[in-house]
Write a protein that holds these residues in place. Sequence first.
Motif, PDB file in Angstrom:
ATOM      1  N   PHE A   1       0.828  -1.200   0.000  1.00 42.17           N
ATOM      2  CA  PHE A   1       0.000   0.000   0.000  1.00 42.17           C
ATOM      3  C   PHE A   1       0.868   1.258   0.000  1.00 42.17           C
ATOM      4  CE2 PHE A   1      -2.363   3.384   2.079  1.00 42.17           C
ATOM      5  CZ  PHE A   1      -3.581   3.344   1.401  1.00 42.17           C
ATOM      6  N   VAL A   2       1.872   1.274   0.860  1.00 45.79           N
ATOM      7  CA  VAL A   2       2.767   2.434   0.950  1.00 45.79           C
ATOM      8  C   VAL A   2       3.506   2.637  -0.377  1.00 45.79           C
ATOM      9  CG1 VAL A   2       4.888   3.282   2.037  1.00 45.79           C
ATOM     10  CG2 VAL A   2       3.054   2.391   3.445  1.00 45.79           C
ATOM     11  N   LEU A   3       4.018   1.562  -0.945  1.00 50.08           N
ATOM     12  CA  LEU A   3       4.765   1.680  -2.201  1.00 50.08           C
ATOM     13  C   LEU A   3       3.858   2.081  -3.363  1.00 50.08           C
ATOM     14  CD1 LEU A   3       7.090  -1.426  -1.867  1.00 50.08           C
ATOM     15  CD2 LEU A   3       7.665   0.974  -1.449  1.00 50.08           C
ATOM     16  N   HIS A   4       2.665   1.507  -3.425  1.00 49.27           N
ATOM     17  CA  HIS A   4       1.745   1.804  -4.527  1.00 49.27           C
ATOM     18  C   HIS A   4       1.238   3.247  -4.468  1.00 49.27           C
ATOM     19  CE1 HIS A   4      -1.227   1.067  -7.621  1.00 49.27           C
ATOM     20  NE2 HIS A   4      -2.136   1.624  -6.834  1.00 49.27           N
ATOM     21  N   ASN A   5       0.959   3.731  -3.260  1.00 49.51           N
ATOM     22  CA  ASN A   5       0.415   5.079  -3.096  1.00 49.51           C
ATOM     23  C   ASN A   5       1.493   6.144  -2.918  1.00 49.51           C
ATOM     24  OD1 ASN A   5      -2.530   4.670  -3.171  1.00 49.51           O
ATOM     25  ND2 ASN A   5      -2.048   3.276  -1.507  1.00 49.51           N
ATOM     26  N   ASP A   6       2.756   5.717  -2.868  1.00 52.10           N
ATOM     27  CA  ASP A   6       3.883   6.634  -2.742  1.00 52.10           C
ATOM     28  C   ASP A   6       3.689   7.613  -1.577  1.00 52.10           C
ATOM     29  OD1 ASP A   6       6.390   7.602  -3.460  1.00 52.10           O
ATOM     30  OD2 ASP A   6       5.543   9.149  -4.771  1.00 52.10           O
ATOM     31  N   ILE A   7       3.421   7.039  -0.400  1.00 51.61           N
ATOM     32  CA  ILE A   7       3.250   7.851   0.801  1.00 51.61           C
ATOM     33  C   ILE A   7       4.378   7.526   1.783  1.00 51.61           C
ATOM     34  CG2 ILE A   7       0.739   8.008   0.570  1.00 51.61           C
ATOM     35  CD1 ILE A   7       0.509   5.881   2.782  1.00 51.61           C
ATOM     36  N   ALA A   8       4.561   8.393   2.760  1.00 51.38           N
ATOM     37  CA  ALA A   8       5.555   8.151   3.803  1.00 51.38           C
ATOM     38  C   ALA A   8       5.047   7.048   4.727  1.00 51.38           C
ATOM     39  CB  ALA A   8       5.792   9.435   4.603  1.00 51.38           C
ATOM     40  N   TRP A   9       5.978   6.308   5.309  1.00 55.96           N
ATOM     41  CA  TRP A   9       5.600   5.216   6.210  1.00 55.96           C
ATOM     42  C   TRP A   9       4.744   5.715   7.358  1.00 55.96           C
ATOM     43  CZ3 TRP A   9       6.041   0.523   4.529  1.00 55.96           C
ATOM     44  CH2 TRP A   9       7.010   0.223   3.581  1.00 55.96           C
ATOM     45  N   GLN A  10       5.028   6.897   7.859  1.00 51.36           N
ATOM     46  CA  GLN A  10       4.290   7.445   8.992  1.00 51.36           C
ATOM     47  C   GLN A  10       2.838   7.754   8.632  1.00 51.36           C
ATOM     48  OE1 GLN A  10       7.135   8.719   7.800  1.00 51.36           O
ATOM     49  NE2 GLN A  10       8.639   8.217   9.378  1.00 51.36           N
ATOM     50  N   LEU A  11       2.524   7.845   7.347  1.00 48.98           N
ATOM     51  CA  LEU A  11       1.168   8.182   6.913  1.00 48.98           C
ATOM     52  C   LEU A  11       0.311   6.960   6.617  1.00 48.98           C
ATOM     53  CD1 LEU A  11       1.951  11.200   4.559  1.00 48.98           C
ATOM     54  CD2 LEU A  11       1.230  11.225   6.951  1.00 48.98           C
ATOM     55  N   LEU A  12       0.819   5.771   6.895  1.00 47.51           N
ATOM     56  CA  LEU A  12       0.024   4.560   6.690  1.00 47.51           C
ATOM     57  C   LEU A  12      -1.145   4.585   7.667  1.00 47.51           C
ATOM     58  CD1 LEU A  12      -0.249   1.810   5.280  1.00 47.51           C
ATOM     59  CD2 LEU A  12       1.134   0.838   7.116  1.00 47.51           C
ATOM     60  N   PRO A  13      -2.392   4.618   7.156  1.00 45.66           N
ATOM     61  CA  PRO A  13      -3.553   4.727   8.057  1.00 45.66           C
ATOM     62  C   PRO A  13      -3.741   3.478   8.907  1.00 45.66           C
ATOM     63  CG  PRO A  13      -4.150   5.224   5.771  1.00 45.66           C
ATOM     64  CD  PRO A  13      -2.775   4.666   5.753  1.00 45.66           C
ATOM     65  N   LEU A  14      -3.840   3.655  10.214  1.00 40.94           N
ATOM     66  CA  LEU A  14      -4.059   2.533  11.123  1.00 40.94           C
ATOM     67  C   LEU A  14      -5.423   1.884  10.891  1.00 40.94           C
ATOM     68  CD1 LEU A  14      -2.620   3.975  14.448  1.00 40.94           C
ATOM     69  CD2 LEU A  14      -1.627   2.190  13.001  1.00 40.94           C
ATOM     70  N   GLU A  15      -6.369   2.658  10.357  1.00 40.09           N
ATOM     71  CA  GLU A  15      -7.721   2.158  10.142  1.00 40.09           C
ATOM     72  C   GLU A  15      -7.765   1.012   9.131  1.00 40.09           C
ATOM     73  OE1 GLU A  15      -7.049   5.571   9.492  1.00 40.09           O
ATOM     74  OE2 GLU A  15      -7.376   6.044  11.596  1.00 40.09           O
ATOM     75  N   LEU A  16      -6.743   0.893   8.296  1.00 35.33           N
ATOM     76  CA  LEU A  16      -6.725  -0.164   7.292  1.00 35.33           C
ATOM     77  C   LEU A  16      -6.351  -1.519   7.884  1.00 35.33           C
ATOM     78  CD1 LEU A  16      -5.042   1.734   4.315  1.00 35.33           C
ATOM     79  CD2 LEU A  16      -7.452   1.225   4.661  1.00 35.33           C
ATOM     80  N   GLY A  17      -5.807  -1.523   9.093  1.00 34.65           N
ATOM     81  CA  GLY A  17      -5.499  -2.775   9.766  1.00 34.65           C
ATOM     82  C   GLY A  17      -4.150  -3.377   9.409  1.00 34.65           C
ATOM     83  N   PHE A  18      -3.300  -2.609   8.760  1.00 33.96           N
ATOM     84  CA  PHE A  18      -1.977  -3.107   8.358  1.00 33.96           C
ATOM     85  C   PHE A  18      -0.944  -2.913   9.450  1.00 33.96           C
ATOM     86  CE2 PHE A  18      -3.439  -1.637   3.951  1.00 33.96           C
ATOM     87  CZ  PHE A  18      -4.039  -2.856   3.673  1.00 33.96           C
ATOM     88  N   GLY A  19      -1.294  -2.291  10.534  1.00 35.09           N
ATOM     89  CA  GLY A  19      -0.330  -1.938  11.564  1.00 35.09           C
ATOM     90  C   GLY A  19       0.226  -0.556  11.273  1.00 35.09           C
ATOM     91  N   SER A  20       1.155  -0.125  12.075  1.00 38.71           N
ATOM     92  CA  SER A  20       1.743   1.201  11.877  1.00 38.71           C
ATOM     93  C   SER A  20       2.828   1.136  10.807  1.00 38.71           C
ATOM     94  CB  SER A  20       2.352   1.701  13.186  1.00 38.71           C
ATOM     95  OG  SER A  20       3.491   0.927  13.511  1.00 38.71           O
ATOM     96  N   GLY A  21       3.263   2.283  10.355  1.00 42.90           N
ATOM     97  CA  GLY A  21       4.353   2.334   9.393  1.00 42.90           C
ATOM     98  C   GLY A  21       5.625   1.734   9.957  1.00 42.90           C
ATOM     99  N   GLN A  22       5.830   1.856  11.255  1.00 43.27           N
ATOM    100  CA  GLN A  22       7.004   1.257  11.884  1.00 43.27           C
ATOM    101  C   GLN A  22       6.890  -0.256  11.906  1.00 43.27           C
ATOM    102  OE1 GLN A  22       7.109   3.194  15.683  1.00 43.27           O
ATOM    103  NE2 GLN A  22       8.392   4.846  14.922  1.00 43.27           N
ATOM    104  N   THR A  23       5.700  -0.786  12.047  1.00 38.92           N
ATOM    105  CA  THR A  23       5.492  -2.238  12.038  1.00 38.92           C
ATOM    106  C   THR A  23       5.829  -2.818  10.676  1.00 38.92           C
ATOM    107  OG1 THR A  23       3.761  -2.072  13.694  1.00 38.92           O
ATOM    108  CG2 THR A  23       3.831  -4.077  12.414  1.00 38.92           C
ATOM    109  N   CYS A  24       5.346  -2.162   9.651  1.00 36.84           N
ATOM    110  CA  CYS A  24       5.595  -2.662   8.293  1.00 36.84           C
ATOM    111  C   CYS A  24       7.056  -2.496   7.931  1.00 36.84           C
ATOM    112  CB  CYS A  24       4.728  -1.933   7.286  1.00 36.84           C
ATOM    113  SG  CYS A  24       3.006  -2.428   7.366  1.00 36.84           S
TER     114      CYS A  24
END
Length: 60
Positions: free
Chosen positions: A37-60
């Motif tokens: 998701f982060v790579l496809h959407n070209d967003i910063a790891w810190q902006l990975l939404p927790l609501e999606l259930g993927f964990g935090s950007g630090q987890t991934c």
Amino acid sequence: MDDDLWALIAPLLPPWPERSPGPRPVPARLCLQGILFVLHNDIAWQLLPLELGFGSGQTC
């Protein structure tokens, strides 16, 4: 991620150790989906939404 792709990737991942300290991590499939998701959407790891259930950007 579809089941066919996961069937190819899952055997390559090491199992989680039974006696590791701390809480269990996010399941490997969800973590990989978060990475994609982060790579496809070209967003910063810190902006990975927790609501999606993927964990935090630090987890991934």
